[in-house]
Design a protein around this motif. Structure first.
Motif, PDB file in Angstrom:
ATOM      1  N   GLU A  23       0.824  -1.205   0.000  1.00 50.32           N
ATOM      2  CA  GLU A  23       0.000   0.000   0.000  1.00 50.32           C
ATOM      3  C   GLU A  23       0.863   1.263   0.000  1.00 50.32           C
ATOM      4  N   LEU A  24       2.051   1.143   0.596  1.00 47.13           N
ATOM      5  CA  LEU A  24       2.948   2.291   0.718  1.00 47.13           C
ATOM      6  C   LEU A  24       3.948   2.370  -0.431  1.00 47.13           C
ATOM      7  N   PHE A 238       1.604  -5.646  13.029  1.00 47.28           N
ATOM      8  CA  PHE A 238       2.555  -5.828  11.931  1.00 47.28           C
ATOM      9  C   PHE A 238       2.347  -4.784  10.834  1.00 47.28           C
ATOM     10  N   ARG A 239       1.126  -4.317  10.661  1.00 45.44           N
ATOM     11  CA  ARG A 239       0.880  -3.223   9.723  1.00 45.44           C
ATOM     12  C   ARG A 239       1.538  -1.931  10.223  1.00 45.44           C
ATOM     13  N   GLU A 240       1.500  -1.717  11.517  1.00 47.85           N
ATOM     14  CA  GLU A 240       2.143  -0.535  12.086  1.00 47.85           C
ATOM     15  C   GLU A 240       3.662  -0.620  11.937  1.00 47.85           C
ATOM     16  N   VAL A 241       4.211  -1.810  12.104  1.00 43.96           N
ATOM     17  CA  VAL A 241       5.648  -2.008  11.877  1.00 43.96           C
ATOM     18  C   VAL A 241       6.003  -1.648  10.443  1.00 43.96           C
ATOM     19  N   ALA A 242       5.152  -2.063   9.494  1.00 46.88           N
ATOM     20  CA  ALA A 242       5.397  -1.740   8.085  1.00 46.88           C
ATOM     21  C   ALA A 242       5.400  -0.235   7.856  1.00 46.88           C
ATOM     22  N   SER A 243       4.527   0.479   8.547  1.00 44.45           N
ATOM     23  CA  SER A 243       4.480   1.934   8.396  1.00 44.45           C
ATOM     24  C   SER A 243       5.765   2.583   8.895  1.00 44.45           C
ATOM     25  N   TYR A 244       6.299   2.083  10.010  1.00 37.71           N
ATOM     26  CA  TYR A 244       7.581   2.604  10.512  1.00 37.71           C
ATOM     27  C   TYR A 244       8.708   2.248   9.542  1.00 37.71           C
ATOM     28  N   ALA A 245       8.682   1.025   9.018  1.00 32.90           N
ATOM     29  CA  ALA A 245       9.712   0.610   8.060  1.00 32.90           C
ATOM     30  C   ALA A 245       9.697   1.524   6.842  1.00 32.90           C
TER      31      ALA A 245
END
Length: 294
Positions: A23-24, A238-245
């Motif tokens: 998505e990002l 895990f979606r929040e981790v992806a946002s930080y990544a």
């Protein structure tokens, strides 16, 4: 990423992380290479997995759990690290503060110690006859002792005797559970740690065989047949981790990203197991559940 969850347990979480990255704007085989290393929850296995991953010189590392992060820190150097399921990273010396972590590490904390009282209350609510709880803990996880002390204290306040038993392998887990089965009006609890995840099938089968009501931090336990769980919404985490990544890969420094605490929890009750245990779940508790497994 290094994780000590099993491949089966990690499949939906990996999917949630990669879906959010897509998505990002990050796509495997295009502008993203995702390397996942599964390790047993022992220091030697975690160290080996972390060292081999760091040798590839990735742009970003993800560490799941306190033991994994401890192992990864030995090798990561200046490589940015996003961690998750790490209890009290300030006390561990991982970050300077939650709001301003400093250095090359940031991420998401594990359960606050106060959630232990919630686990005691829920176990007592589902079975009012419970007078004692056997708490299984991993001695190699440095958050186990403070968690256990908090839960023992919470138990005393509600008239429940909590006995912590430290275990390191399947044999010790079985002895602890069979010991709980020999106690009158006893329940069982596990801490948020990779060790019970590794031995989940054993824990579920023994607690059901011995008719022991149990509560766990991970929903995979009641979906596999345990009585109940109260814990984090893992796919969302895990979606929040992806946002930080994503933010780090685009140039934000980990030092500028505050460490965040979990905010969304879910209660899951297995009604089939409750029937097996001879427990009639109170209507008010059932109404508060996020999921009831028939």
């Amino acid at each position: 990423m290094v994780s000590s969850f099993s491949e089966q347990q990690l499949l939906p979480l990996r999917a949630a992380l990669l879906d959010r990255l897509r998505e990002l704007g990050w796509r495997e085989g295009d502008n993203l290479e995702f390397d996942l290393r599964l390790a047993k929850p022992m220091s030697s296995s975690l160290s080996e997995a972390s060292a081999s991953l760091v040798q590839r010189q990735p742009d970003l590392l993800i560490a799941q759990g306190s033991p994994t992060l401890e192992a990864m820190r030995k090798y990561s150097g200046a490589i940015p690290v996003v961690f998750l399921l790490v209890a009290d990273p300030v006390e561990l010396g991982v970050v300077a503060s939650l709001s301003h972590p400093g250095g090359s590490l940031t991420g998401f904390t594990n359960f606050e110690l106060a959630v232990g009282g919630k686990w005691v209350d829920l176990l007592k609510a589902v079975d009012t006859t419970i007078e004692r709880i056997v708490l299984i803990a991993n001695p190699d996880n440095n958050t186990s002792a403070p968690f256990a002390r908090q839960i023992e204290s919470d138990g005393r306040e509600t008239g429940v005797n909590v006995q912590t038993i430290y275990v390191g392998d399947a044999g010790e887990i079985e002895r602890a559970i069979r010991g709980a089965g020999g106690l009158p009006r006893a329940g069982l609890m596990t801490l948020p740690d990779s060790l019970p995840i590794l031995h989940q099938d054993l824990i579920v089968s023994l607690t059901n065989e011995l008719r022991i009501p149990s509560i766990h931090p991970f929903r995979s336990f009641p979906t596999s047949g345990a009585l109940m769980s109260y814990g984090l919404d893992f796919p969302e985490l895990f979606r929040e981790v992806a946002s930080y990544a994503d933010r780090i890969l685009r140039g934000t420094k980990p030092a500028d990203l505050p460490v965040q605490a979990p905010t969304k929890f879910e209660l899951v009750i297995n009604l089939k197991t409750a029937k097996l245990l001879g427990i009639e779940v109170p209507p008010a508790l059932l109404a508060s559940a996020d999921e009831a497994i028939e």
